[in-house]
Design an enzyme around this catalytic site. Structure first.
Site, mmCIF file in Angstrom:
data_model
loop_
_atom_site.group_PDB
_atom_site.id
_atom_site.type_symbol
_atom_site.label_atom_id
_atom_site.label_comp_id
_atom_site.label_asym_id
_atom_site.label_seq_id
_atom_site.Cartn_x
_atom_site.Cartn_y
_atom_site.Cartn_z
ATOM 1 N N ARG A 1 -34.760 -15.237 30.180
ATOM 2 C CA ARG A 1 -33.776 -16.325 29.899
ATOM 3 C C ARG A 1 -32.964 -16.238 28.634
ATOM 4 O O ARG A 1 -33.523 -16.211 27.614
ATOM 5 C CB ARG A 1 -34.607 -17.795 29.978
ATOM 6 C CG ARG A 1 -33.752 -18.802 29.557
ATOM 7 C CD ARG A 1 -34.415 -20.240 29.624
ATOM 8 N NE ARG A 1 -34.385 -20.563 31.021
ATOM 9 C CZ ARG A 1 -34.809 -21.653 31.492
ATOM 10 N NH1 ARG A 1 -35.242 -22.951 30.866
ATOM 11 N NH2 ARG A 1 -34.696 -22.067 32.912
ATOM 12 N N GLN B 1 -33.299 -20.806 40.416
ATOM 13 C CA GLN B 1 -33.164 -22.284 40.753
ATOM 14 C C GLN B 1 -32.663 -22.577 42.188
ATOM 15 O O GLN B 1 -32.991 -23.266 43.122
ATOM 16 C CB GLN B 1 -32.221 -22.708 39.712
ATOM 17 C CG GLN B 1 -32.147 -24.388 40.009
ATOM 18 C CD GLN B 1 -33.315 -25.298 39.843
ATOM 19 O OE1 GLN B 1 -34.342 -25.198 38.967
ATOM 20 N NE2 GLN B 1 -33.724 -25.913 40.981
ATOM 21 N N CYS C 1 -31.974 -29.748 39.034
ATOM 22 C CA CYS C 1 -32.728 -28.713 38.702
ATOM 23 C C CYS C 1 -33.726 -29.222 37.751
ATOM 24 O O CYS C 1 -34.800 -28.338 37.878
ATOM 25 C CB CYS C 1 -31.765 -27.596 38.232
ATOM 26 S SG CYS C 1 -30.793 -28.293 36.539
ATOM 27 N N ASP D 1 -26.894 -31.811 37.129
ATOM 28 C CA ASP D 1 -27.601 -31.272 36.121
ATOM 29 C C ASP D 1 -26.920 -32.053 34.693
ATOM 30 O O ASP D 1 -26.195 -32.948 34.979
ATOM 31 C CB ASP D 1 -26.967 -29.831 36.129
ATOM 32 C CG ASP D 1 -27.641 -28.788 35.364
ATOM 33 O OD1 ASP D 1 -28.596 -29.363 34.699
ATOM 34 O OD2 ASP D 1 -27.024 -27.858 34.893
ATOM 35 N N HIS E 1 -27.788 -19.229 37.515
ATOM 36 C CA HIS E 1 -29.307 -19.626 37.387
ATOM 37 C C HIS E 1 -29.822 -19.426 38.926
ATOM 38 O O HIS E 1 -30.155 -20.332 39.761
ATOM 39 C CB HIS E 1 -29.726 -21.143 37.173
ATOM 40 C CG HIS E 1 -30.860 -21.648 36.657
ATOM 41 N ND1 HIS E 1 -32.119 -20.726 36.423
ATOM 42 C CD2 HIS E 1 -31.524 -22.550 36.149
ATOM 43 C CE1 HIS E 1 -33.096 -21.333 36.328
ATOM 44 N NE2 HIS E 1 -32.944 -22.610 36.071
ATOM 45 N N ARG F 1 -39.751 -23.583 43.181
ATOM 46 C CA ARG F 1 -39.398 -22.548 42.289
ATOM 47 C C ARG F 1 -40.739 -21.593 42.238
ATOM 48 O O ARG F 1 -40.504 -20.276 42.363
ATOM 49 C CB ARG F 1 -39.540 -22.857 40.822
ATOM 50 C CG ARG F 1 -37.980 -23.905 40.530
ATOM 51 C CD ARG F 1 -36.837 -23.018 40.464
ATOM 52 N NE ARG F 1 -36.861 -21.938 39.677
ATOM 53 C CZ ARG F 1 -36.643 -21.999 38.329
ATOM 54 N NH1 ARG F 1 -36.287 -23.321 37.741
ATOM 55 N NH2 ARG F 1 -36.607 -20.858 37.389
HETATM 56 N N1 NVA Z 1 -27.437 -26.301 32.862
HETATM 57 C C1 NVA Z 1 -28.728 -26.339 32.146
HETATM 58 C C2 NVA Z 1 -29.968 -25.875 33.226
HETATM 59 C C3 NVA Z 1 -31.356 -26.067 32.782
HETATM 60 C C4 NVA Z 1 -32.444 -25.615 33.841
HETATM 61 C C5 NVA Z 1 -28.878 -25.706 30.990
HETATM 62 O O1 NVA Z 1 -28.395 -24.743 30.716
HETATM 63 O O2 NVA Z 1 -29.423 -25.932 29.969
HETATM 64 N N1 CP Z 2 -34.826 -25.944 36.036
HETATM 65 C C1 CP Z 2 -35.457 -25.220 35.199
HETATM 66 O O1 CP Z 2 -34.949 -24.012 35.131
HETATM 67 O O2 CP Z 2 -36.158 -25.728 34.336
HETATM 68 P P1 CP Z 2 -36.809 -25.118 33.054
HETATM 69 O O3 CP Z 2 -35.609 -25.187 32.112
HETATM 70 O O4 CP Z 2 -37.788 -26.204 32.495
HETATM 71 O O5 CP Z 2 -37.417 -23.802 33.120
#
Ligand code: NVA
Ligand code: CP
Length: 329
Positions: free
Chosen positions: A116, A146, A278, A238, A143, A306
């Protein structure tokens, strides 16, 4: 592993990377969802499915996580393997050591890496320098894990995906990008509603439209939430302030206010439409409690899925389709 894009026919997933859903063809997506359903049934029936004995997954998180971290750790445990937290503060990618050198170390120890990161280019650089699969656990662009879980959730709910309509309202960012690609790969119609200035990346819109051209899907953009959700089968949103964009909070909350998913907006979707997110959700911002906790909400099914979809992905990337033979179909 150096990225090689594929057409709709599946050439097997063993040894490949998942940096974007555009790395997959329609048949690959179908095989991941099918494997996820089999693994989910096996888990529910308490059937043994330790398909990755002694295998390890390296996990690197530059940003916070609940779902991604937990589901990869639990998933590897169910599969008889182990997940190793590479701890970003120790790894210090590109600071203590170059990204290519980190990849060249990791491939000697682990069977796959899930990362990540803030910058998609870091994933590309890891993949170019690693012989083991690199999995995108969220970047500034995509993502994919997801959205595979989201597609599984929709398939469970509606039986099939092709011809269904998914509306996404809010920020045209990472989750939106992967939803466009995932919808296109599965022949869905995707309708994106964003305020001006927050539209999805035009290159990814073009890429999704090219894919949709071969699957019977469509990709449409709207500047109003109501227009996007009209008679949709699923309404997805989101966070308005994604991780790393916290300094823009005030301007974003003002710009996205008309895009809140509330009961009035849901009323414009199909009567049996589902609400999707998500997570994490910011209740009272992009979604009201009434919708999040209401009967149309499938957000915790998405979170559960997931686990199942990533177990499938890990087995297919690390060992390939043959490893599933011992599972009931
Ligand atoms: N768009 C959000 C998704 C988190 C799972 C982010 O990037 O923080
Ligand atoms: N939706 C998702 O990826 O959640 P986290 O940021 O908690 O991993």
């Amino acid at each position: 592993m150096p990225s090689t894009n594929t057409g709709p026919a599946s050439r097997g997933l063993k040894g490949r990377d998942l940096l974007s859903l555009a790395d997959l063809g329609s048949a690959d997506v179908a095989s991941i969802l099918d494997a996820a359903e089999r693994l989910k049934r096996a888990q529910d029936a308490e059937l043994p499915h330790a398909l990755l004995p002694a295998r390890t997954l390296g996990m690197l998180f530059e940003k916070a996580s609940l779902r991604t971290r937990t589901t990869f750790v639990v998933g590897m445990a169910h599969l008889g393997g182990q997940a190793v937290d590479l701890m970003a503060e120790h790894t210090q990618m590109g600071v203590r050591e170059s990204v290519p050198d980190i990849a060249r170390n990791l491939e000697r120890w682990v069977d796959a890496v899930m990362a990540r990161v803030y910058d998609q280019n870091v994933l590309e650089e890891l993949a170019e320098n690693s012989r083991v699969p690199i999995i995108n656990g969220l970047s500034d662009r995509f993502h994919p894990c997801q959205v595979l879980a989201d597609l599984l959730t929709l398939r469970e709910r509606f039986g099939s995906l092709a011809g269904r309509t998914l509306a996404y309202v809010g920020d045209g960012f990472n989750v939106c990008h992967s939803l466009m690609l995932g919808s296109a790969l599965t022949g869905m119609h995707v309708r994106i509603g964003t305020p001006p200035g927050y539209e999805p990346d035009p290159d990814i819109v073009d890429q999704a439209r090219r894919i949709a051209g071969g699957s019977g899907g469509t990709v449409e953009l709207f500047s109003s939430a109501e227009a996007a959700v009209h008679e949709a089968d699923a309404v997805y949103t989101d966070s308005w302030v994604s991780m790393g964009l916290e300094e823009e909070r005030a301007e974003r909350v003002a710009a996205f206010a008309p895009f809140q998913v509330n009961a009035a907006l849901m009323a414009g979707a199909a009567p049996d439409a589902v609400f999707m997110h998500c997570l994490p959700a910011h209740r009272g911002e992009e979604v009201t409690d009434e919708v999040m906790d209401g009967p149309q909400s499938v957000v915790f099914d998405q979170a559960e899925n997931r686990l199942h979809v990533q177990k499938a992905l890990l087995v297919l990337l690390i060992r390939g389709e043959a490893a599933l033979q011992t599972l009931p179909s």
